[in-house]
Enzyme design. Structure first.
Site, mmCIF file in Angstrom:
data_model
loop_
_atom_site.group_PDB
_atom_site.id
_atom_site.type_symbol
_atom_site.label_atom_id
_atom_site.label_comp_id
_atom_site.label_asym_id
_atom_site.label_seq_id
_atom_site.Cartn_x
_atom_site.Cartn_y
_atom_site.Cartn_z
ATOM 1 N N GLU A 143 0.812 -1.232 0.000
ATOM 2 C CA GLU A 143 0.000 0.000 0.000
ATOM 3 C C GLU A 143 0.845 1.283 0.000
ATOM 4 O OE1 GLU A 143 -2.754 -0.441 3.269
ATOM 5 O OE2 GLU A 143 -3.344 -2.442 2.637
ATOM 6 N N GLU A 193 -6.040 -10.864 -1.196
ATOM 7 C CA GLU A 193 -6.827 -10.652 0.035
ATOM 8 C C GLU A 193 -8.332 -10.626 -0.268
ATOM 9 O OE1 GLU A 193 -5.437 -7.307 2.284
ATOM 10 O OE2 GLU A 193 -3.319 -7.721 1.870
#
Ligand code: G3I
Length: 372
Positions: free
Chosen positions: A161, A277
């Site tokens: 991220e 995910e």
């Protein structure tokens, strides 16, 4: 036993939906009457698995059983994050991941590491590290953690991220601790340290918000690709992109050509592509129709698209089965709680999403890229 053909599949699902809404559906536990997802995936060169809690594998027989039967790739959900694996400057906690790696080995499974460099899950002591020590601290952490599992982690989410265009930094980089300490070169440092520690591991860049056909996601996809191109130009050893894939109900129809273009661009750069995910935030469910059917539909639309590229070589869901109580998941907006976001129901019960994911894997193109 192979899956029923499409007509019987749909009938079974509708029956399941009808009965489930009456609360009478005691679906067989995953792995009893259901082609294990790991087998369907493997037949296409794809790894399928879960983010897991190592302590639950030790303590919960049903959880252990479903993980063993359904997955051939495991990632610790939290146990390799700094706050858990390196809670004090001179203390590492490897027990839970050592156990997980041993469990995976005993069950013919592989493992992947998450995550070495992130702006969350940081221990308090890290905040005391200044610019003068940041590179040494980051490098030592990565070499220690990756080195311990050398040859036993098929891939690592080295940086997680790093792109947040709203932070207004160059290249859309997130204004994070490591960015403030080291500037953009923290990425180069992190991947170099991981590669030195385990040259065989596939080094991945992992991020969220890359899935939807929206202006914000298109902007983020562009920034991620530009960053990856820059790393590759500098011969930084990044070899995979992780699409976190935290989906939301009601956006399924907004997943389309932008994501396909992104996956093709990553593949054409020579990167492996992982769904890392996957879950579906159903908190926006409006009570009309069937919650499980809407979640299953989102899984179907998303997996048909990404698996249809023939470039996605791993699919992991962010958890094993639905939580006992509603909880916040990756995509839930502030305060929202997902109820039934995963592929299996509680205790591994089958639900429409279980059959849909099996069906999508069964129909997937065989993977053509390296680095599974
Ligand atoms: O283990 C401690 C426990 O000892 C303590 O009593 C408790 C209360 O403070 O906290 C426990 O740690 C929590 C940990 O999950 C384990 O349950 C942390 O507070 C909590 O912040 C942590 O949340 C995790 C979150 O990442 C932050 O690390 C979530 O479980 C996890 O699902 C989530 O996963 C992230 C991915 O790593 C990256 N992509 C987004 C995804 C969803 O946010």
């Amino acid at each position: 036993m192979t899956l029923p053909n499409r007509r019987r599949f749909l009938k079974a699902s509708l029956q399941g939906l009808a009965v489930a809404s009456l609360g009478q559906w005691s679906a067989p536990r995953a792995g009893e009457t259901f082609t294990p997802l790991r087998d369907l995936a493997a037949s296409k060169g794809i790894a399928f698995g879960f983010a897991v809690d190592p302590s639950r594998i030790r303590a919960d027989v049903a959880y252990r059983d479903v993980v063993a039967k359904q997955a051939n790739l495991l990632v610790p959900e939290n146990a390799l994050k700094w706050a858990e694996v390196h809670p004090d400057p001179d203390r590492y906690v490897f027990g839970p991941v050592d156990d997980l790696v041993a469990f995976a080995r005993d069950h013919g499974q592989r493992t992947r590491g998450h995550t070495l460099c992130w702006h969350r899950a940081m221990p308090d002591w890290l905040g005391q590290v200044g610019r003068d020590r940041a590179e040494a601290v980051l490098t030592a952490h990565i070499r220690t953690v990756v080195g311990r599992y050398r040859g036993r982690m098929m891939s690592w989410d080295v940086v997680n991220e790093a792109i947040e265009p709203n932070d207004g930094q160059g290249g859309g980089l997130r204004d994070s601790f490591w960015y403030r300490m080291l500037g953009p070169r923290y990425l180069d440092i992190a991947y170099a340290a991981a590669h030195d520690a385990d040259p065989q591991a596939v080094l991945c860049y992992n991020d969220y918000g890359l899935e939807a056909d929206s202006p914000w996601s298109e902007r983020k996809r562009g920034a991620v690709l530009d960053m990856l191109r820059g790393l590759r130009r500098r011969n930084v050893p990044v070899q995979a992109i992780g699409l976190q894939s935290h989906l939301r109900l009601g956006e399924a129809q907004r997943i389309g050509p932008g994501l396909t273009r992104f996956i093709h661009a990553a593949r054409d750069m020579g990167l492996a592509v992982y769904v890392t995910e996957l879950d579906v935030d159903d908190s926006a469910f409006d009570g009309r129709g069937d919650r499980d059917g809407a979640v299953a539909d989102t899984y179907k639309r998303y997996l048909d698209l990404v698996l249809g590229t023939g470039a996605v070589s791993a699919v992991l869901t962010w958890g094993v089965w639905d939580p006992d109580t509603p909880h916040r998941i990756g995509a839930t907006p502030q305060g929202a709680f997902a109820q039934r976001p995963l592929v299996f129901g509680r205790e591994g019960a089958l639900k429409p999403a279980s059959w849909v994911v099996a069906h999508c894997l069964e129909r997937a193109l065989r993977v053509r890229t390296f680095g599974t």
